[in-house]
Structures are given as C-alpha cells and as structure tokens.
Design an enzyme around this catalytic site. Structure first.
Site, short mmCIF file in Angstrom:
data_model
loop_
_atom_site.label_atom_id
_atom_site.label_comp_id
_atom_site.label_asym_id
_atom_site.label_seq_id
_atom_site.Cartn_x
_atom_site.Cartn_y
_atom_site.Cartn_z
CE1 TYR A 188 31.35 -37.28 10.14
CE2 TYR A 188 33.67 -36.18 9.57
CZ TYR A 188 32.65 -36.75 10.31
OH TYR A 188 33.32 -37.16 11.77
NE ARG A 200 40.39 -1.70 6.72
CZ ARG A 200 41.32 -2.51 6.35
NH1 ARG A 200 41.17 -3.80 6.20
NH2 ARG A 200 42.68 -2.24 6.48
CE LYS A 227 47.21 -6.99 8.84
NZ LYS A 227 46.37 -5.75 8.25
CG MET A 232 38.21 -31.05 13.90
SD MET A 232 37.74 -31.11 15.36
CE MET A 232 35.92 -30.78 15.13
C1 LIG Z 1 47.18 -5.65 6.84
C2 LIG Z 1 47.61 -4.21 6.14
C3 LIG Z 1 48.73 -3.88 5.73
C4 LIG Z 1 49.45 -5.15 4.95
O1 LIG Z 1 48.78 -5.51 3.94
P1 LIG Z 1 49.26 -6.59 2.82
O2 LIG Z 1 48.51 -6.58 1.53
O3 LIG Z 1 49.58 -7.83 3.68
O4 LIG Z 1 50.75 -6.03 2.48
C5 LIG Z 1 48.99 -2.66 5.23
N1 LIG Z 1 48.45 -1.53 5.72
C6 LIG Z 1 47.32 -1.84 6.55
C7 LIG Z 1 46.48 -0.61 6.98
C8 LIG Z 1 46.83 -3.11 6.96
O5 LIG Z 1 45.57 -3.16 7.55
#
Ligand SMILES: *Cc1c(COP(=O)(O)O)cnc(C)c1O
Length: 376
Positions: A260, A138, A39, A308
C-alpha cells in the site's frame, strides 16, 4: 483457538517458562509473597491456562483489572486463591462481588463506604485491598483519605483490609528519583494499618532493592518473559514464540514497488515473501519498513506497509530455494525477543502481547488438558 495448520501464524506459549519465571521472582523477593497479574487475559496469553499453571506453581493471589475478569476466573481457581480487582468496585456491583468471594481494590472513600454498606447487608466482614496514590496520579486514595478510613470504627468493623497497596510509575527505570519518593509516601500511609500486608512492587519493582518488595509483589510482564527493567539483560525466560507462514514469494523488478502507498521501491531486482499475519494479528503498522522476521539465522527486513492480514519481507539475501511458500519465519523466538520486536514497533512488550489476539494457531507447552482432549 485455530485448527492446527490453517492459520497464517502460530503462537506457542511456554507454560513451564511462566512457572519458572514465577519461581525466579518468588526466590528473589522472598519472604515477600508474589501475586500474579492475569488481567487482559493474562496479557493475551490465556488467563485460564496461565492461572491454572501459576496456581500449581504455588501462587495463591491473582490480580485482574475488571470484575468481569475475576468472575470468569473464580470457578477455575480453588477457593483458597484470592482474586483482586485492580480497577476497583463498580457502582451497583457490590452484591455480585461479595457473593463471588472477590476482593475489590478500594480506590476512593466512596467505594469504601459502599463496600462497608454491602458488608453490613451481608452480615459478614468483607475483604478489601486499600490503595493509596503514592505519586502515580492514576488510582487510589490520598494519604489523608486513607487516614480517615483508618480512624473510622464502623468502616473498620465492616471491612477487613487484606492489603494496603500502591503502584510505582517508574519501576522499570531503577535510577528514577520517583521510586524512592513513592516508597517513602507509601510507607508513611501504609503504617496507618499496622499488621496489614503491604504491596507496592510490580515486575520492575521486584528488581528494585528489597525495601520495595514489602510483603506482596504483583508480577505481570516478567512472568510472561518481558524485561522487567530497561537496559539490564533480561533475567526472565522467554515464554512466547510467534511464527508466520510464507504464503507467496514474488520477484519484483528493479524500480518495482511493494504494498500500500508504494512506500517501498526495490532498488534492484528483489524477492519479496508475503507472510500471513498483519495488523489484525497484533503486528502494528509502525513495523512498516522497520523491523524484521527471521529464518534460521537470517534477518529478513520488513519492506512496505503492514497490511491487515499480511506483511512483506525481503528475502533476496537468501540463496534461491532456501525459503518457499508454506515455510515459517520467526517474529518472536530465539533470534528476536519480544522486547526487540516491540521496540522496532515503537511500543512496549505489554502492548505487543495484549494485541496478539485470537487468530493464531495457539499451542501451550506442556499441553493443557483441553489440548490433550482435542488431540485424543
Ligand atoms: C498491571 C499492573 C501490575 C503488573 O505490572 P507489571 O509491570 O506487568 O508487572 C501491577 N500492579 C498494578 C496496579 C497494575 O495495574
């Protein structure tokens, strides 16, 4: 992708190390299978390049967050590879998802019934991952909702559950009591679907006891070299190298200020190097007056605020002539790990990686087909 040499920073992504990390986790959790979480553009490292590499390393299962990410990867992965959308099935996207042979995670009964309806329309049984919330609060269904689906004959004939999954909230903290509680809750719920593979662990979970590995591990950050647990020495190979170019070095008199807000005032005459990366390149403002860059074995503290497009570092300690405009300093590499830089920025490796963005001169090792073509 930047043209070599004209960017303020360069990012090197070691695909061979990603493959090695995949094999390390696979060896550790066998006979459980390892799916790759790609992802957010494979945590910022390039989903296409990373997915191809992992596919060659034997990975057959890939997880993304959004349907759009799955659609982008579908054409570059063999049909035998399964692509799973963690955030679930967006309303109205059922036909698109089914037509592209993408597997949604079903996170609610409402999604389950929409997917079953799509299956009846298509005349085929459609695959799904069913998620139970075992205590993270979640995504996913309550155990009672999963039980209702297990007993729902029309749902069972329309949808083929390819895995029962849940997600651990505290897997990076092995001693946390939530881990055992989530495992127990997950096992009880998953038993409602005998014979369907179980998936619970992320990277951290892969380094918990074997019970947590179940049948499928979903590995993300550890593939990309991030530490799967707090505290432990990191068993993963580093994947990312990040360097920034020195664009100017100035001598600032004692009492002179830098950057800054004049947040740094030089106590003595100082040589200040400005490097060509800033918060627009994913180096958070929280690194201002904290953290460091490295040159060979020398630690060069960040002074002043992060801008930046640039950061100022104090190079006074280096003998004159040791560093000059056009030289490179290390931000992530042999002297400073991804986790170290993230900690100095008061964040985690995940946020650091996914923030890096597209401005760097990016190279892959070994070179990808696209880079070989560009070079030819
Ligand atoms: C992002 C995610 C993972 C991967 O988690 P890592 O800690 O990066 O290995 C696995 N399962 C779900 C449901 C996730 O959202």
């Amino acid at each position: 992708m930047g043209i070599a040499g004209i960017s303020g920073g360069r990012l090197r992504i070691d695909l061979a190390a990603i493959a090695a990390n995949y094999r390390l986790i696979a060896g550790r959790v066998a006979p459980a299978a390892v799916g790759a979480v790609v992802k957010a553009d494979a945590y910022g490292l390039g989903a296409a390049e990373v997915a191809r590499t992992l596919c060659e390393a034997g990975c057959q299962l890939f997880f993304v967050a959004h349907l759009g990410e799955a659609l982008a990867l579908r054409p570059i992965l063999p049909a035998a590879c399964r692509l799973v959308v963690l955030n679930g099935l967006p309303p109205g996207a059922e036909a698109l998802c089914a037509g592209a042979a993408i597997t949604p995670v079903i996170n609610s009964p409402e999604q389950a019934y929409r997917w079953a309806e799509a299956a009846r329309h298509s005349g085929e049984r459609l695959p799904a991952a069913l998620q139970v919330d075992s205590g993270m609060g979640r995504l996913g269904m309550a155990a009672t909702e999963l039980a209702a689906l297990a007993g729902d004959a029309p749902f069972r004939s329309a949808v083929d559950p390819v895995m029962i999954m849940s997600h651990l909230a505290c897997a990076d903290t092995p001693e946390h009591p939530a881990n055992a509680a989530q495992l127990a809750c997950f096992k009880a719920a998953a038993a409602l679907f005998p014979g369907v593979p179980h998936a619970l662990a992320n990277s951290g979970g892969a380094f918990l006891p074997a019970d947590f590995h179940a049948d499928i591990v979903r590995a993300g950050i550890a593939l990309y070299g991030g530490a799967p647990n707090r505290g432990d020495p990191n068993p993963m190979q580093p994947v990312v190298g990040l360097e920034a170019r020195v664009i100017q070095i100035r001598t600032i008199a004692a009492g002179g200020a830098v950057g800054y807000g004049h947040s740094h005032v030089c106590e003595r005459e100082s040589r200040i190097a400005t490097i060509g990366v800033g918060y627009a390149d994913g180096l958070p403002r929280s690194l201002g007056n904290r953290g460091a860059a490295w040159h060979a074995g020398d630690r060069l503290p960040i002074v002043g605020r992060v801008s930046m497009d640039s950061i100022t570092i104090d190079v006074t300690a280096l003998p004159s002539g040791r560093i000059g405009a056009g030289d490179w300093v290390e931000l992530i590499g042999p002297h400073q790990s991804l986790d170290r830089l993230a900690a100095d920025a008061d964040t985690i490796s995940y946020e650091m990686l996914t923030s890096l963005g597209a401005r760097y001169d990016r190279t892959y090792a070994p070179a990808t087909a696209r880079q070989r073509e560009d070079a030819a």
